[in-house]
Motif scaffolding. Structure first.
Motif, mmCIF file in Angstrom:
data_model
loop_
_atom_site.group_PDB
_atom_site.id
_atom_site.type_symbol
_atom_site.label_atom_id
_atom_site.label_comp_id
_atom_site.label_asym_id
_atom_site.label_seq_id
_atom_site.Cartn_x
_atom_site.Cartn_y
_atom_site.Cartn_z
ATOM 1 N N VAL A 31 0.850 -1.204 0.000
ATOM 2 C CA VAL A 31 0.000 0.000 0.000
ATOM 3 C C VAL A 31 0.877 1.241 0.000
ATOM 4 O O VAL A 31 0.647 2.197 -0.756
ATOM 5 C CB VAL A 31 -0.970 -0.002 1.209
ATOM 6 N N ALA A 32 1.921 1.209 0.834
ATOM 7 C CA ALA A 32 2.818 2.362 0.920
ATOM 8 C C ALA A 32 3.494 2.613 -0.432
ATOM 9 O O ALA A 32 3.609 3.754 -0.875
ATOM 10 C CB ALA A 32 3.864 2.132 2.010
ATOM 11 N N ARG A 34 2.375 1.823 -3.371
ATOM 12 C CA ARG A 34 1.358 2.363 -4.280
ATOM 13 C C ARG A 34 1.123 3.865 -4.002
ATOM 14 O O ARG A 34 0.987 4.664 -4.927
ATOM 15 C CB ARG A 34 0.059 1.582 -4.094
ATOM 16 N N LEU A 35 1.075 4.187 -2.713
ATOM 17 C CA LEU A 35 0.896 5.603 -2.366
ATOM 18 C C LEU A 35 2.072 6.432 -2.871
ATOM 19 O O LEU A 35 1.893 7.549 -3.349
ATOM 20 C CB LEU A 35 0.749 5.768 -0.842
ATOM 21 N N TYR A 36 3.264 5.876 -2.763
ATOM 22 C CA TYR A 36 4.441 6.590 -3.271
ATOM 23 C C TYR A 36 4.287 6.836 -4.774
ATOM 24 O O TYR A 36 4.508 7.932 -5.267
ATOM 25 C CB TYR A 36 5.710 5.785 -2.982
ATOM 26 N N LEU A 38 1.524 7.020 -6.530
ATOM 27 C CA LEU A 38 0.478 7.995 -6.843
ATOM 28 C C LEU A 38 0.831 9.401 -6.364
ATOM 29 O O LEU A 38 0.613 10.381 -7.074
ATOM 30 C CB LEU A 38 -0.864 7.572 -6.212
ATOM 31 N N GLN A 39 1.346 9.473 -5.160
ATOM 32 C CA GLN A 39 1.479 10.789 -4.523
ATOM 33 C C GLN A 39 2.814 11.471 -4.826
ATOM 34 O O GLN A 39 2.900 12.694 -4.768
ATOM 35 C CB GLN A 39 1.314 10.666 -3.003
ATOM 36 N N ILE A 40 3.825 10.685 -5.116
ATOM 37 C CA ILE A 40 5.130 11.286 -5.379
ATOM 38 C C ILE A 40 5.469 11.165 -6.863
ATOM 39 O O ILE A 40 5.676 12.168 -7.548
ATOM 40 C CB ILE A 40 6.239 10.616 -4.525
ATOM 41 N N HIS A 43 2.518 12.613 -9.080
ATOM 42 C CA HIS A 43 1.832 13.744 -8.453
ATOM 43 C C HIS A 43 1.435 14.834 -9.444
ATOM 44 O O HIS A 43 0.319 15.332 -9.436
ATOM 45 C CB HIS A 43 2.722 14.328 -7.354
ATOM 46 N N PHE A 46 -1.681 14.062 -11.531
ATOM 47 C CA PHE A 46 -2.942 14.116 -10.784
ATOM 48 C C PHE A 46 -3.242 15.529 -10.311
ATOM 49 O O PHE A 46 -4.400 15.910 -10.189
ATOM 50 C CB PHE A 46 -2.896 13.142 -9.601
ATOM 51 N N GLU A 47 -2.203 16.299 -10.083
ATOM 52 C CA GLU A 47 -2.444 17.687 -9.686
ATOM 53 C C GLU A 47 -3.118 18.440 -10.845
ATOM 54 O O GLU A 47 -4.066 19.188 -10.639
ATOM 55 C CB GLU A 47 -1.131 18.362 -9.305
ATOM 56 N N LEU A 49 -4.906 17.118 -13.191
ATOM 57 C CA LEU A 49 -6.278 16.616 -13.336
ATOM 58 C C LEU A 49 -7.197 17.215 -12.276
ATOM 59 O O LEU A 49 -8.356 17.523 -12.542
ATOM 60 C CB LEU A 49 -6.284 15.082 -13.239
ATOM 61 N N GLY B 244 -3.473 11.396 -5.470
ATOM 62 C CA GLY B 244 -2.272 11.732 -6.225
ATOM 63 C C GLY B 244 -1.956 13.215 -6.168
ATOM 64 O O GLY B 244 -0.800 13.614 -6.039
ATOM 65 N N SER B 245 -3.014 14.048 -6.224
ATOM 66 C CA SER B 245 -2.781 15.490 -6.201
ATOM 67 C C SER B 245 -2.369 15.971 -4.809
ATOM 68 O O SER B 245 -1.917 17.097 -4.655
ATOM 69 C CB SER B 245 -4.027 16.240 -6.684
ATOM 70 N N PHE B 282 1.496 12.338 1.278
ATOM 71 C CA PHE B 282 2.173 11.065 1.466
ATOM 72 C C PHE B 282 2.641 10.926 2.918
ATOM 73 O O PHE B 282 2.523 9.876 3.539
ATOM 74 C CB PHE B 282 3.363 10.998 0.503
ATOM 75 N N MET B 286 1.405 7.957 5.312
ATOM 76 C CA MET B 286 2.391 7.038 5.910
ATOM 77 C C MET B 286 2.241 7.006 7.434
ATOM 78 O O MET B 286 2.334 5.949 8.064
ATOM 79 C CB MET B 286 3.819 7.493 5.560
ATOM 80 N N LEU B 289 -0.856 4.965 8.192
ATOM 81 C CA LEU B 289 -0.565 3.547 7.957
ATOM 82 C C LEU B 289 0.343 3.006 9.055
ATOM 83 O O LEU B 289 0.167 1.883 9.537
ATOM 84 C CB LEU B 289 0.128 3.359 6.593
#
Lengths: 642, 380
Positions: A31-32, A34-36, A38-40, A43, A46-47, A49, B244-245, B282, B286, B289
């Protein structure tokens, strides 16, 4: 005993519990990761969008340009439109919400059903209009009660208004809703976006239609923040691109005189045109009966449309431009000049016996028993037909046609109002073309010249042409009428009118004859203006619609009043004033008015009395600076929909 | 000797309090705190309708958890079977008298009080199975004869929940049930053979349309999000845009445009992790989590340190159920698992799930307090 004393059981559990915990930790790591990702890592994507999601561009509809008369009086303007919208997504039950609104404004059940259907059709995403054109009282009541009315949005929009109602209907025209055809005809996407704004109107007829582009203006745009349902949450007014109001159209029309003429013609199926001889400015362009363009704003009611179309008085016909009539005796102004061009002298004298034998039949003069000896001036004064029958024997039809064309007949002037017609001035060429499929009829017969020379037969003209003819006769110049003086602050160039390519001396006898008609006991002696400074010179005309047969005559039908309305003769009158230094020319046509002298002349006299009294040419018209000052572009509510 | 007895009584209470697992309580409270914060933001900066209620519910269930920890684990074991069968009975009642909610019957209602038997079953199943294996010797665990009762104990509630229909909860129940069977020591050979049978069964479930169309749709959308851009896929795309954003440090508290402008679905429940991730980035995600993982580790340690087998299995069962919630929910909203409608424990708004989780941890706390107690013989 059974419990703790089983070391293997604990061992297995411990192994597996550690395994499970490890597995869970690994999955958390997944999960972590995946978050990396998406978010890093992604980024920026998605920003972008997210930003795209929340900002929309809203069109701000421009105010339509005004149409004003020569002195700046509004003929077409914008009025605040108090309306109520319903935002379906803010209501728990739209039907109930409408029920509540109905307590404040007139909202019959049928209308409510229509609104509910519209909400269902659009999925309830867009606000829908519940009522519009509320008066201030109703609007303030509903605005005050708004907290209790869920989803209700009172709003001030704009609607087109025509202060002079039917009096200027045929000049300014009217606006109507955008149709699919309008959208297809539009090739610029920005304009299409504007056309799609709810409630947007475009010119449907008249100058509103011709000058649509100039009047429409330029749309503004504003960034707005929207939620997922597309509802506007925030408007960025400071950064907005303001809309530009459409350009003001300043006309040559004098609203006051227009009203006077309309009043004079009331009750008749008639038209009147007044032209400034110096400038060609159309001061009056009156047509009766006329419709109220304000009614057409929201779509023409079907029953009214039907009634208008079926009426014998043709309230939808723009008669000064689109009505064609045989000019009758007013045409003698042309004939007299053509006669001189063919070599006939003004002292040419004809003895009128009331009828004239030509070919195999008699041509009648309007006066039974005849006028006796008449020369050219007298032929105009008394409108003697026999004089012209005599001339017609030797006059070439093409010379007559050329003279008529030079005097303004048989052509259109593209004033800018749709529906202008050219009428017909017959000639040999015209007849050959007209009967192109019928060779036997293509030849011009001399007998036809006898009809044409008194403005009958194939000759037709519009009231506008007759007014131009009067102006050209009065001035000897090629007057061309115009109706738009300024577009925005651009003054349309003042035309200079050249002298007509005809010996100027030929005009004198016509002017003198017309003066005699009104001022020397001629056919329209009753239409004389008493004020010597306003001396009016005119010419009557009566154009035959229906020929009374010998049989009917034998039955005692001699008077036109005995005929049904639609068979009676048209009454015409042309004139100019003042006689010595002509400034204004006028034509009046009364459909089925029987006699020019009796029906048209007095009305023309009253219209010209008003014109001479005001003498609008003497008053400075509105200038570019004044136009610029009144066109204020204010911040508007944004249109709804993207 | 009343003057001695009173201090000793007081000391006993203090003893109880000292024996509470404070780090676990603090971690749970911080998670719930994150929930309150996010719910406050989702409501556009308002305590109503969710944040305040969420906080109050947590306080109440925290009290319940502490109270449960005061009860020695052996008493809970005595209650295991009765609780399991009560929950099963209630589940069986749902199709008969249950409330229909969004096309599925999940609720029982008693005079305005709503009760979701499937939630009670999550605790009941863990307790029942732990109780069962507590009485089994290690060599009996892999015996097919002894495997039948736990399979029935799992199968009955899973089937009842599935027909409600609630795919997510039934899968969750099956997963946590089989986890306990595995923890109890079922041989790997039988496990893999059972897994093979399950795959075959799933194939036939698909062939004979046992799953509802919307359930299949969810699975297919998960496999290919472009299938349905404005349904499930739309939600997933908006979720990904939201989280993501957020970036490294987030858009800030109450600044998440995706959340504040309502682009996200069911923000106060299943998709709340996206809101948190959008606003706190993030780093925040984290941290959250990490809190969840710390709860899992602490719970696992309690299980490992317990002397009674029941306590071990119950604690580990609760921890695994909790972990599954977290993994399925977070996995689902970021596109790693199908959208099955599982809330994020202690953060998503919803009283029943919170009650289940906290009651579960009440058992874990009780196991912690009774970690040195061996349970010999059966009470009651």
């Amino acid at each position: 005993m059974r419990g703790g004393s089983d070391p293997e059981r604990k061992e297995v559990f411990t192994r597996r519990a550690v395994l499970f915990s490890g597995g869970v930790s690994l999955l958390f790591g997944g999960v972590a990761a995946r978050l990396y990702h998406l978010q890093i890592a992604r980024h920026d994507t998605f920003e972008d969008l997210a930003l795209e999601n929340q900002f929309n561009t809203r069109v701000i509809t421009p105010l339509r340009g005004e149409i004003v008369d020569r002195f700046g009086v509004s003929l077409a303007t914008n009025r605040q439109n108090f309306r109520v919208l319903l935002v379906p997504e803010e209501t728990s039950d739209p039907a109930e919400a409408l029920q509540k609104i109905a307590n404040f404004v007139d909202l019959p059940p049928a209308r409510r059903d229509r609104i509910l259907r519209e909400i269902r059709r659009t999925g309830g995403v867009n606000p829908v209009q519940v009522v519009d054109n509320l008066d201030w009282d109703e609007f303030s009541k509903i605005s005050f009660a708004r907290p209790e009315l869920e989803g209700t949005l009172p709003e001030v929009g704009e609607t087109r208004a025509y202060p002079f109602s039917s009096a200027t209907a045929f000049v300014v025209g009217y606006v109507g809703a955008v149709t699919d055809r309008d959208l297809q005809a539009e090739n610029q996407e920005e304009e299409r976006v504007l056309l799609r704004q709810p409630g947007f109107k475009v010119g449907r007829d008249g100058l509103e239609r011709t000058y649509e582009r100039e009047l429409r203006g330029v749309a503004g745009a504003m960034q707005v923040k929207v939620n997922a349902h597309g509802r506007v949450l925030k408007e960025y007014r400071e950064e907005a691109v303001q809309p530009e109001q459409g350009r003001t159209l300043a006309l040559t029309i004098d609203a006051e005189l227009q009203m006077a003429a309309m009043k004079e013609l009331e009750g008749e199926s008639a038209s009147a045109v007044v032209i400034d001889i110096e400038t060609g400015d159309v001061l009056v362009l009156a047509s009766t009966p006329a419709f109220d363009p304000n009614l057409f704003n929201t779509g023409i009611p079907a029953d009214l449309w039907k009634e208008f179309n079926e009426s014998p008085y043709k309230p939808l016909l723009n008669k000064p431009l689109g009505g064609v009539y045989p000019p009758g005796s007013t045409f003698k102004a042309v004939s007299a000049i053509a006669a001189q061009r063919s070599g006939v002298k003004t002292n040419h004298s004809v003895r009128c016996l009331g009828r004239f034998w030509y070919g195999n039949r008699y041509f009648h003069c309007w006066k039974q028993g005849g006028h006796g000896y008449v020369d050219m001036k007298a032929s105009l004064k008394h409108s003697c037909d026999t004089f012209y029958y005599d001339i017609a024997q030797t006059l070439d039809i093409d010379l007559l046609a050329d003279t008529a064309t030079k005097l303004g007949l048989g052509q259109s002037y593209n004033l800018g109002i749709p529906g202008e017609r050219a009428g017909v001035m017959p000639s040999r060429a015209w007849k050959a073309e007209y009967y192109a499929g019928d060779p036997e009829n293509q030849k011009w017969y001399p007998g036809e010249t006898l009809s044409a020379i008194i403005g009958q037969g194939a000759v037709t003209s519009t009231p506008l042409q007759l007014a131009v003819m009067a102006a050209r006769v009065a001035s000897g110049r090629e007057i061309r009428p115009r109706i738009v003086r300024m577009i925005g602050d651009t003054v349309t160039k003042q035309p200079t009118f050249a002298q007509i390519d005809i010996d100027q001396g030929y005009f004198d006898v016509v002017r003198a004859g017309m003066n005699a008609v009104t001022n020397e006991g001629g056919t329209a002696a009753r239409s004389r203006l008493e004020n010597p400074e306003w001396q009016l010179a005119g010419k009557t005309g009566t154009s035959q619609v229906y020929r009374i047969t010998a049989e009917e005559r034998a039955k005692g039908l001699t008077k036109p009043e005995q005929l049904p309305w639609e068979r009676r003769d048209h009454a015409l009158f042309i004139c100019f004033a003042p006689y010595e230094s002509p400034r204004y020319a006028c034509s009046v046509v009364i459909e089925h008015g029987i006699g020019g002298a009796r029906a048209a002349g007095p009305k023309a006299r009253e219209i010209m009395r008003a014109v001479m009294q005001k003498d609008p040419a003497r008053i400075p018209a509105i200038g570019p600076a004044a136009i610029a000052a009144r066109g204020s572009t204010d911040a508007r509510e944004p249109g709804r929909g993207a | 000797m009343t003057s001695i007895q009173l201090p000793s009584g007081r000391r006993e209470l203090r003893d109880y309090i000292l024996r509470l697992h404070w780090p676990l309580m603090i971690a749970l409270s911080m998670i719930a705190g994150a929930g309150v914060l996010t719910l406050y933001s989702v409501a556009g900066g308002s305590w109503s309708p969710w944040a305040l209620k969420h906080g109050l519910r947590f306080a109440a269930t925290l009290g319940l958890m502490v109270a449960m920890s005061f009860v020695a684990i052996r008493y809970w074991m005595a209650l295991a079977y009765p609780l399991y069968f009560a929950a099963l009975f209630a589940l069986a009642l749902v199709p008969v008298i249950g409330e229909v909610n969004m096309g599925a019957q999940r609720w029982l209602e008693f005079g305005g009080f709503q009760f979701q038997p499937s939630e009670a079953m999550k605790i009941g199943l863990v307790m029942g199975l732990a109780r069962y294996y507590h009485s089994l010797r290690s060599e009996q665990v892999s015996n097919i004869l002894y495997l039948a009762p736990p399979l029935a104990m799992i199968g009955a509630p899973v089937g009842l929940v599935f027909i409600q229909p609630d795919l997510g909860t039934s899968l969750l129940l099956a997963a946590s049930g089989f986890s306990i069977v595995l923890l109890a020591g079922l041989s790997w050979r039988i496990t893999f053979f059972g897994g093979f049978l399950a795959v075959v069964g799933a194939y036939f479930a698909y062939r004979f349309e046992i799953l509802k169309p919307y359930q299949l749709e969810r699975i297919f959308t998960f496999l290919d999000p472009d299938r349905d851009p404005l349904g499930q896929g739309y939600q997933l795309l908006q979720s990904k845009i939201g989280i993501g954003s957020g970036g490294l440090t987030g858009k800030g508290f109450m600044e998440g445009s995706q959340a504040q402008l309502r682009f996200l679905p069911e923000m106060q429940t299943d998709f709340i992790f996206i809101v948190f991730g959008e606003e706190f980035g993030f780093v925040g995600a984290m941290f959250l989590l990490g809190l969840y993982l710390s709860v899992v580790i602490m719970g696992a340690l309690i299980a490992l340190k317990s002397r009674s087998h029941f306590a071990r299995l119950v604690s580990m069962g609760v921890v695994i159920t909790f972990a599954l919630y977290v993994l399925i929910n977070t996995g689902m909203v970021i596109g790693l698992a199908p959208v099955v409608g599982v809330p994020l424990p202690l953060v998503s708004y919803g009283g029943t799930v919170m009650l289940t989780i906290m009651a579960g941890f009440g058992l874990v706390m009780s196991a912690h307090s009774s970690r040195d107690q061996e349970i010999s013989g059966i009470l009651v």
